[in-house]
Design a protein around this motif. Structure first.
Motif, short mmCIF file in Angstrom:
data_model
loop_
_atom_site.label_atom_id
_atom_site.label_comp_id
_atom_site.label_asym_id
_atom_site.label_seq_id
_atom_site.Cartn_x
_atom_site.Cartn_y
_atom_site.Cartn_z
N TRP A 117 0.84 -1.21 0.00
CA TRP A 117 0.00 0.00 0.00
C TRP A 117 0.87 1.25 0.00
N THR A 118 1.93 1.23 0.80
CA THR A 118 2.82 2.39 0.88
C THR A 118 3.53 2.63 -0.44
N HIS A 119 3.90 1.56 -1.13
CA HIS A 119 4.56 1.72 -2.43
C HIS A 119 3.63 2.43 -3.40
N GLU A 120 2.34 2.10 -3.38
CA GLU A 120 1.37 2.78 -4.23
C GLU A 120 1.33 4.27 -3.92
N VAL A 121 1.42 4.59 -2.63
CA VAL A 121 1.41 5.99 -2.20
C VAL A 121 2.61 6.73 -2.77
N PHE A 122 3.78 6.11 -2.74
CA PHE A 122 4.99 6.74 -3.27
C PHE A 122 4.84 6.98 -4.78
N VAL A 123 4.27 6.01 -5.48
CA VAL A 123 4.08 6.17 -6.92
C VAL A 123 3.11 7.31 -7.20
N ALA A 124 2.06 7.43 -6.39
CA ALA A 124 1.07 8.49 -6.58
C ALA A 124 1.59 9.85 -6.14
N GLY A 125 2.59 9.86 -5.26
CA GLY A 125 3.16 11.12 -4.79
C GLY A 125 2.35 11.78 -3.68
N ASP A 126 1.55 10.99 -2.97
CA ASP A 126 0.70 11.56 -1.92
C ASP A 126 1.41 11.55 -0.56
N PRO A 127 1.22 12.61 0.24
CA PRO A 127 1.76 12.60 1.61
C PRO A 127 0.94 11.66 2.49
N VAL A 128 1.57 11.12 3.53
CA VAL A 128 0.90 10.17 4.42
C VAL A 128 1.14 10.52 5.88
N LEU A 129 0.07 10.43 6.66
CA LEU A 129 0.18 10.53 8.12
C LEU A 129 -0.15 9.17 8.71
N PHE A 130 0.84 8.55 9.36
CA PHE A 130 0.62 7.30 10.09
C PHE A 130 0.23 7.66 11.51
N ILE A 131 -0.92 7.18 11.96
CA ILE A 131 -1.31 7.39 13.36
C ILE A 131 -1.06 6.08 14.08
N GLY A 132 0.09 6.02 14.74
CA GLY A 132 0.51 4.80 15.41
C GLY A 132 2.00 4.86 15.71
N ALA A 133 2.60 3.71 15.96
CA ALA A 133 4.01 3.66 16.32
C ALA A 133 4.89 4.04 15.13
N ALA A 134 5.97 4.76 15.42
CA ALA A 134 6.90 5.17 14.36
C ALA A 134 7.52 3.97 13.67
N GLY A 135 7.71 2.89 14.41
CA GLY A 135 8.31 1.69 13.83
C GLY A 135 7.47 1.11 12.70
#
Length: 358
Positions: free
Chosen positions: A58-76
């Protein structure tokens, strides 16, 4: 709701717990962001898009799309998810992490160039969270060369030098700026704090060089930036090949000592708006293609070579130079006033000056 692909809005928010979902839902509504969940009890979370595949996919798709992401959870979680997709600071998407209590929001990738730092501050204002900014130039309020380049639409020729320039800025050392453009720079307001503009007669070695030339960056501690100021006008016979047009353009630029990264746009007469070779060239360069009517071209002031044959066919005796001049705007300068080859004509115009935001 099942995952549909690109999500809603530019920012994507993904959460992993019920409490994180409530925080994400509030932010998504305020920011018109796409809301995603990936957790065991997500059946109750009807306002979110369910991620049913590996998070790294899912994250790879985000990188391809160029969208910013906010993860709400552990940094790891975020670090492991983005690791396979991380490339470099100029292409990575902004990534932020926020704890599910909403106490802290941390940009962890593309803070400067991608704008994650500014996004963190915006989210903090909405939630009362503390933005945790770790970028050196932000902490001390120093000049940031990557942000300067982005805001002025400058191509960074040798990005590996950015840490050298940032290091000098953070240490409080003065940065020397030199322009080698064929037109004057018009600074919008004062030059940035910590930056000194070199004059042509100054023989000091610059830290930052503004150029449209083909000269390969040689100094390991000088950052080379290229503005898009070249407007290329095109005239051609119908169905010209892309390969021929591209080779002709590169031949002209090379002879003039100009870098293709400096091309701002392509232009022609309106009847060429669907010419495949020009459209492909514009796509290859990543620039707009603008067309003008014969009447608009005739309104351009200046002296241009005339062709009776072209005038009979399209209603104006010169297409390429007039189009380049029209695209460059009032006060244009012609670097090449109509060059012909094998059914093609090219011209290159530049604006009168280059505005710079300090």
């Amino acid at each position: 709701m099942k995952e549909t692909g690109s999500g809603e809005g530019n920012l994507r928010i993904i959460c992993f717990t019920g409490k994180g979902y409530l925080l994400g839902k509030m932010l998504a509504e305020k920011m018109s962001a796409g809301l995603y969940v990936k957790c065991r009890d997500d059946a109750e979370m009807t306002s979110a898009i369910h991620v049913d595949r590996p998070l790294s996919d899912w994250t790879h798709e985000v990188f391809v799309a160029g969208d910013p992401v906010l993860f709400i959870g552990a940094a790891g979680i975020a670090v492991r998810a983005i690791a396979p997709s991380v490339r470099d600071k100029l292409t990575d998407v902004p990534i932020l992490v926020m704890d599910m209590e909403g106490r802290f929001v941390i940009p962890i990738l593309s803070g400067h160039y991608g704008g994650a730092n500014r996004l963190a501050e915006k989210i903090a204002d909405m939630t009362g969270a503390t933005p945790v900014i770790t970028t050196g130039t932000d902490i001390v309020g120093a000049f940031a060369a990557d942000i300067f380049a982005k805001e002025n639409n400058l191509e960074i020729r040798n990005p590996h030098v950015l840490p050298v320039i940032s290091g000098k800025a953070v240490r409080g050392e003065e940065l020397l700026f030199r322009s080698k453009l064929p037109i004057p720079c018009n600074w919008q307001g004062k030059e940035p704090c910590g930056v000194r503009i070199l004059q042509p007669e100054d023989d000091e070695k610059e830290d930052i060089c503004l150029t449209v030339g083909l000269d390969t960056p040689s100094a390991e501690d000088t950052l080379y930036l290229t503005p898009r100021i070249l407007h290329i006008g095109i005239g051609c016979k119908k169905d010209i090949s892309f390969e021929a047009l591209y080779a002709f353009m590169m031949e002209l630029l090379s002879e003039k000592g100009l870098d293709r990264e400096a091309v701002a746009g392509l232009s022609s007469i309106d009847r060429k708006k669907d010419e495949k070779a020009i459209l492909r060239l514009a796509n290859d360069l990543g620039v707009p293609f603008r067309t003008f009517t014969p009447e608009e071209l005739l309104e351009v002031e200046g002296t241009f070579p005339q062709s009776a044959f072209v005038e009979e066919k399209v209603g104006v005796g010169n297409v390429s130079a007039r189009a380049a001049a029209a695209d460059a705007g009032e006060g244009y300068l012609l670097l090449e006033n109509t060059r012909k080859k094998d059914g093609m004509t090219l011209a290159v115009a530049i604006p009168r000056e280059f505005p710079i935001r300090g």
